[in-house]
Design an enzyme around this catalytic site. Structure first.
Site, PDB file in Angstrom:
ATOM      1  N   CYS A  43       0.819  -1.212   0.000  1.00  0.00           N
ATOM      2  CA  CYS A  43       0.000   0.000   0.000  1.00  0.00           C
ATOM      3  C   CYS A  43       0.858   1.270   0.000  1.00  0.00           C
ATOM      4  CB  CYS A  43      -0.925  -0.028   1.206  1.00  0.00           C
ATOM      5  SG  CYS A  43      -1.791   1.503   1.475  1.00  0.00           S
ATOM      6  N   LYS A  52      -1.117   7.159  -6.322  1.00  0.00           N
ATOM      7  CA  LYS A  52      -1.881   8.417  -6.207  1.00  0.00           C
ATOM      8  C   LYS A  52      -0.973   9.616  -6.475  1.00  0.00           C
ATOM      9  CE  LYS A  52      -4.833   5.673  -5.698  1.00  0.00           C
ATOM     10  NZ  LYS A  52      -4.526   4.278  -5.879  1.00  0.00           N
ATOM     11  N   GLY A 181      -6.377  -6.042 -18.516  1.00  0.00           N
ATOM     12  CA  GLY A 181      -7.179  -5.998 -17.286  1.00  0.00           C
ATOM     13  C   GLY A 181      -7.590  -4.577 -16.965  1.00  0.00           C
ATOM     14  N   GLY A 183      -9.415  -3.635 -13.991  1.00  0.00           N
ATOM     15  CA  GLY A 183      -9.800  -3.374 -12.607  1.00  0.00           C
ATOM     16  C   GLY A 183      -9.220  -2.026 -12.211  1.00  0.00           C
ATOM     17  N   ILE A 185      -6.487  -1.106 -10.730  1.00  0.00           N
ATOM     18  CA  ILE A 185      -5.071  -0.878 -11.053  1.00  0.00           C
ATOM     19  C   ILE A 185      -4.900  -0.603 -12.550  1.00  0.00           C
ATOM     20  CG2 ILE A 185      -2.767  -1.950 -11.102  1.00  0.00           C
ATOM     21  CD1 ILE A 185      -3.530  -3.426  -8.503  1.00  0.00           C
ATOM     22  N   GLU A 204      -9.940  -5.952 -21.954  1.00  0.00           N
ATOM     23  CA  GLU A 204     -10.690  -6.499 -20.809  1.00  0.00           C
ATOM     24  C   GLU A 204     -11.512  -7.701 -21.252  1.00  0.00           C
ATOM     25  OE1 GLU A 204     -11.152  -6.020 -17.338  1.00  0.00           O
ATOM     26  OE2 GLU A 204     -12.403  -7.763 -17.767  1.00  0.00           O
ATOM     27  N   VAL A 271      -3.850  -8.061 -13.915  1.00  0.00           N
ATOM     28  CA  VAL A 271      -4.939  -9.049 -13.843  1.00  0.00           C
ATOM     29  C   VAL A 271      -5.112  -9.595 -12.421  1.00  0.00           C
ATOM     30  CG1 VAL A 271      -4.849  -9.748 -16.260  1.00  0.00           C
ATOM     31  CG2 VAL A 271      -3.312 -10.852 -14.616  1.00  0.00           C
ATOM     32  N   ASP A 312      -4.803  -9.133   2.262  1.00  0.00           N
ATOM     33  CA  ASP A 312      -4.962  -9.680   0.909  1.00  0.00           C
ATOM     34  C   ASP A 312      -4.896 -11.204   0.864  1.00  0.00           C
ATOM     35  OD1 ASP A 312      -5.167  -7.125   0.005  1.00  0.00           O
ATOM     36  OD2 ASP A 312      -3.415  -7.171  -1.293  1.00  0.00           O
ATOM     37  N   HIS A 445     -23.648  24.153   0.598  1.00  0.00           N
ATOM     38  CA  HIS A 445     -23.698  24.599  -0.793  1.00  0.00           C
ATOM     39  C   HIS A 445     -22.611  25.633  -1.032  1.00  0.00           C
ATOM     40  CE1 HIS A 445     -25.342  25.682  -4.666  1.00  0.00           C
ATOM     41  NE2 HIS A 445     -25.214  26.959  -4.314  1.00  0.00           N
TER      42      HIS A 445
HETATM   43  C1  LIG Z   1      -0.842  -0.577  -7.825  1.00  0.00           C
HETATM   44  C2  LIG Z   1      -1.755  -0.779  -6.654  1.00  0.00           C
HETATM   45  C3  LIG Z   1      -2.597   0.239  -6.250  1.00  0.00           C
HETATM   46  C4  LIG Z   1      -3.439   0.056  -5.161  1.00  0.00           C
HETATM   47  N1  LIG Z   1      -4.260   1.077  -4.780  1.00  0.00           N
HETATM   48  C5  LIG Z   1      -5.094   0.898  -3.734  1.00  0.00           C
HETATM   49  C6  LIG Z   1      -5.932   1.955  -3.298  1.00  0.00           C
HETATM   50  O1  LIG Z   1      -5.930   3.039  -3.864  1.00  0.00           O
HETATM   51  N2  LIG Z   1      -6.738   1.732  -2.242  1.00  0.00           N
HETATM   52  C7  LIG Z   1      -6.775   0.525  -1.582  1.00  0.00           C
HETATM   53  O2  LIG Z   1      -7.523   0.377  -0.627  1.00  0.00           O
HETATM   54  N3  LIG Z   1      -5.975  -0.485  -1.972  1.00  0.00           N
HETATM   55  C8  LIG Z   1      -5.141  -0.331  -3.019  1.00  0.00           C
HETATM   56  N4  LIG Z   1      -4.324  -1.350  -3.401  1.00  0.00           N
HETATM   57  C9  LIG Z   1      -4.391  -2.611  -2.653  1.00  0.00           C
HETATM   58  C10 LIG Z   1      -3.599  -2.523  -1.346  1.00  0.00           C
HETATM   59  O3  LIG Z   1      -2.281  -2.102  -1.621  1.00  0.00           O
HETATM   60  C11 LIG Z   1      -3.590  -3.880  -0.660  1.00  0.00           C
HETATM   61  O4  LIG Z   1      -4.917  -4.341  -0.510  1.00  0.00           O
HETATM   62  C12 LIG Z   1      -2.951  -3.779   0.709  1.00  0.00           C
HETATM   63  O5  LIG Z   1      -1.620  -3.328   0.621  1.00  0.00           O
HETATM   64  C13 LIG Z   1      -2.972  -5.158   1.398  1.00  0.00           C
HETATM   65  O6  LIG Z   1      -2.414  -5.023   2.649  1.00  0.00           O
HETATM   66  P1  LIG Z   1      -1.765  -6.266   3.394  1.00  0.00           P
HETATM   67  O7  LIG Z   1      -1.425  -5.768   4.765  1.00  0.00           O
HETATM   68  O8  LIG Z   1      -2.623  -7.455   3.272  1.00  0.00           O
HETATM   69  O9  LIG Z   1      -0.427  -6.625   2.605  1.00  0.00           O
HETATM   70  P2  LIG Z   1       0.697  -5.819   1.845  1.00  0.00           P
HETATM   71  O10 LIG Z   1       0.454  -4.371   1.813  1.00  0.00           O
HETATM   72  O11 LIG Z   1       0.886  -6.530   0.567  1.00  0.00           O
HETATM   73  O12 LIG Z   1       1.956  -6.030   2.781  1.00  0.00           O
HETATM   74  C14 LIG Z   1       2.514  -7.275   2.985  1.00  0.00           C
HETATM   75  C15 LIG Z   1       3.917  -7.088   3.527  1.00  0.00           C
HETATM   76  O13 LIG Z   1       4.381  -8.339   3.976  1.00  0.00           O
HETATM   77  C16 LIG Z   1       5.753  -8.483   3.641  1.00  0.00           C
HETATM   78  N5  LIG Z   1       6.024  -9.917   3.606  1.00  0.00           N
HETATM   79  C17 LIG Z   1       5.470 -10.845   2.803  1.00  0.00           C
HETATM   80  N6  LIG Z   1       5.901 -12.075   3.135  1.00  0.00           N
HETATM   81  C18 LIG Z   1       6.754 -11.905   4.183  1.00  0.00           C
HETATM   82  C19 LIG Z   1       7.518 -12.794   4.978  1.00  0.00           C
HETATM   83  N7  LIG Z   1       7.450 -14.111   4.815  1.00  0.00           N
HETATM   84  N8  LIG Z   1       8.306 -12.272   5.944  1.00  0.00           N
HETATM   85  C20 LIG Z   1       8.372 -10.944   6.153  1.00  0.00           C
HETATM   86  N9  LIG Z   1       7.660 -10.050   5.437  1.00  0.00           N
HETATM   87  C21 LIG Z   1       6.855 -10.537   4.482  1.00  0.00           C
HETATM   88  C22 LIG Z   1       5.856  -7.807   2.289  1.00  0.00           C
HETATM   89  O14 LIG Z   1       7.204  -7.417   2.054  1.00  0.00           O
HETATM   90  C23 LIG Z   1       4.909  -6.617   2.473  1.00  0.00           C
HETATM   91  O15 LIG Z   1       5.616  -5.512   2.975  1.00  0.00           O
HETATM   92  C24 LIG Z   1      -3.443  -1.175  -4.467  1.00  0.00           C
HETATM   93  C25 LIG Z   1      -2.584  -2.199  -4.862  1.00  0.00           C
HETATM   94  C26 LIG Z   1      -1.741  -2.006  -5.935  1.00  0.00           C
HETATM   95  C27 LIG Z   1      -0.825  -3.115  -6.324  1.00  0.00           C
END
Ligand SMILES: Cc1cc2nc3c(=O)[nH]c(=O)nc-3n(C[C@H](O)[C@H](O)[C@H](O)COP(=O)(O)OP(=O)(O)OC[C@H]3O[C@@H](n4cnc5c(N)ncnc54)[C@H](O)[C@@H]3O)c2cc1C
Length: 466
Positions: A43, A52, A181, A183, A185, A204, A271, A312, A445
């Site tokens: 994120c 952004k 795709g 969506g 992104i 798409e 995707v 996620d 307004h």
């Molecule tokens: C391009 C893009 C734009 C986006 N824009 C938006 C938006 O505008 N609004 C929105 O709500 N969402 C957005 N998202 C989605 C959002 O980024 C994710 O839903 C969110 O980051 C998920 O959070 P998380 O905590 O599950 O995991 P993540 O943010 O993916 O963080 C996981 C972390 O775990 C670490 N990790 C993984 N495995 C290990 C391990 N074994 N040991 C140690 N560390 C590890 C990784 O390095 C990472 O830092 C976007 C995603 C992308 C790709």
């Protein structure tokens, strides 16, 4: 020096992990967070925030190009692609540093390296130098997030076929790009690159772009994108990409069977995401998965006692605010509080292209399919004073109510700043507000948010400005 014993270890510091850690610390737990890359996860570093920043650069450029419409004469505005990328990276770095500060403030240890659950209550952290440390914790949350998903026939090579990460740090602006795709992104990058001058085609598979949104919103965005010069191919799939020559030859097949080839510099594969569940202890601990997602209950408990999963890597929309909300519910339950489980029918979704798209709840189609008799109201921004003054007349607010009890089933918006407006609907739905109360809530307004009140009034045949 990190302690060896914790109440809670969180693996992953994204918006799921870092928020869970801070809330747990507030509730008196001793917390360690394992992170192998930047604090803040996708994120802050490679998702919501840097995109952004790029989108803002594109929007400023677009404003300057239309400066004449506002009575300003600007000559020779040029895109400095490298500076846009630099600004985006600096923004991400600043946000990541903020998490470092918050961890310090909340006395949370950062355990640098790759985390893996190796036994009940034990997390092994392997540093880049290969050194391993093992830490004990009463509770362990997996919050390891995701990465770009690859289509089996279109492998990301990070040169000509790229995922979202590379799309944020390309050395050179491509002249032509195919985005696979549409969506959030996909359409955000399509808007960014098109606005700064790249020729963009979006392919798409589904009949509409932004396929999970209300059809009217998707159609409106498609119309605006086409007008702006983005080529859109719906009901179509990329069957292969030939990268042997100078650029890429993208083979596209429509559902009607028509085949075409598009030549471009770069293909962006957007995707969806694949979960980071490799080498984290899933197999060793026999943690149950369902379709590559960790199976959890409403408090994010896995089938293994003391192990939880959020963000996620669990079912539900892959969004930052959802991951954070899950983290809070999870640790509040661990701490013995009685948090209310998340209502997955009341989660907002936003897309930050221009115009923006925001929605919550049922689409009109889904509401009808669920058996509701609906009352629909729509208010176009062409009838809004604020939108007219701002030169942002495109788009509308659409609201859907249940005819019988007046329940607010959903809201769908496309237009300037709608991502800021959707929170009103989320709060109102949480408070079980009916349309009548919205109509009687005096909105300031001139604002774009008046359109929510007017759309609601339209649903009840009381609209004033139409
Ligand atoms: C391009 C893009 C734009 C986006 N824009 C938006 C938006 O505008 N609004 C929105 O709500 N969402 C957005 N998202 C989605 C959002 O980024 C994710 O839903 C969110 O980051 C998920 O959070 P998380 O905590 O599950 O995991 P993540 O943010 O993916 O963080 C996981 C972390 O775990 C670490 N990790 C993984 N495995 C290990 C391990 N074994 N040991 C140690 N560390 C590890 C990784 O390095 C990472 O830092 C976007 C995603 C992308 C790709």
């Amino acid at each position: 020096m990190a302690e060896k014993n914790y109440d809670l270890i969180v693996i992953g510091s994204g918006p799921g992990g870092y928020v869970a850690a801070i809330r747990a610390s507030q509730l008196g737990m001793k917390v360690g967070v394992v992170e192998k890359a930047e604090l803040g996860g996708i994120c802050l570093n490679w998702g919501c925030i840097p995109t952004k920043a790029l989108l803002k650069s594109a929007q400023v450029f677009e404003y300057i190009q239309h400066a004449k419409d506002y009575g300003i004469d600007v000559k020779d505005a040029k895109v400095d692609f490298a500076s846009m990328i630099k600004r985006s990276r600096n923004t991400a770095a600043k946000m990541s540093k903020g998490i470092q500060f918050l961890f310090k403030k909340n006395k949370i240890d950062t355990l640098v390296g790759h985390g893996k659950i190796v036994a009940k209550g034990q997390v092994e952290v392997a540093g880049e130098d290969g050194k391993k440390n093992t830490y004990q914790a009463k509770h362990i949350i997996l919050a390891t997030g995701g990465r770009s998903r690859e289509l089996p026939n279109i492998k990301i090579d990070n040169e000509k076929i790229i995922g979202y990460r590379k799309a944020m740090v390309l050395d050179k602006q491509p002249k032509t790009m195919v985005v696979i795709g549409s969506g959030a992104i996909g359409v955000e990058f399509a808007y960014f690159y098109k606005t700064i001058g790249t020729e963009v085609t979006v392919v798409e598979y589904m009949p509409n772009i932004l396929p999970i949104e209300d059809e009217e919103v998707s159609k409106q965005l498609e119309k605006i994108y086409k007008k702006e010069g983005i080529k859109i191919m719906t009901d179509s799939e990329v069957t292969s990409v030939d990268t042997k020559g100078k650029g890429c030859k993208v083979m596209v097949k429509s559902k009607k069977g028509e085949e075409s080839t598009i030549e471009c510099d770069i293909v962006l594969s957007a995707v969806g995401i694949a979960t980071n569940l490799e080498n984290v202890g899933i197999e060793e601990m026999k943690i149950k998965l369902n379709k590559n997602l960790v199976e959890v209950d409403e408090y994010y408990r896995t089938n293994v006692e003391g192990v939880y999963a959020i963000g996620d890597i669990v079912k539900g929309p892959a969004l930052a605010h959802v991951a954070s909300a899950e983290g809070i519910v999870c640790v509040e339950k661990i701490a013995g509080l009685q948090p209310e489980p998340i209502d997955y029918t009341n989660l907002p979704g936003c897309t930050y292209c221009w115009p923006e798209v925001a929605s919550v709840g049922y689409t009109e189609k889904a509401a009808k399919e669920a058996g509701y008799e609906v009352r629909v109201g729509k208010f176009p921004f062409s009838a809004s004073g604020k939108a007219t003054a701002a030169g942002a007349n495109e788009g509308f607010v659409k609201v859907i109510f249940d005819k019988k009890y007046g329940e607010w089933l959903g809201a769908h918006m496309i237009g300037a700043n709608v991502t800021e407006m959707i929170a009103e609907v989320v709060a109102a739905r949480k408070l079980e507000t009916t349309g009548h109360e919205i109509i009687k809530s005096v909105h300031p307004h001139p604002t774009m948010s008046e359109a929510v009140m007017e759309a609601t009034a339209a649903a009840y045949e009381e609209v004033i400005h139409l």
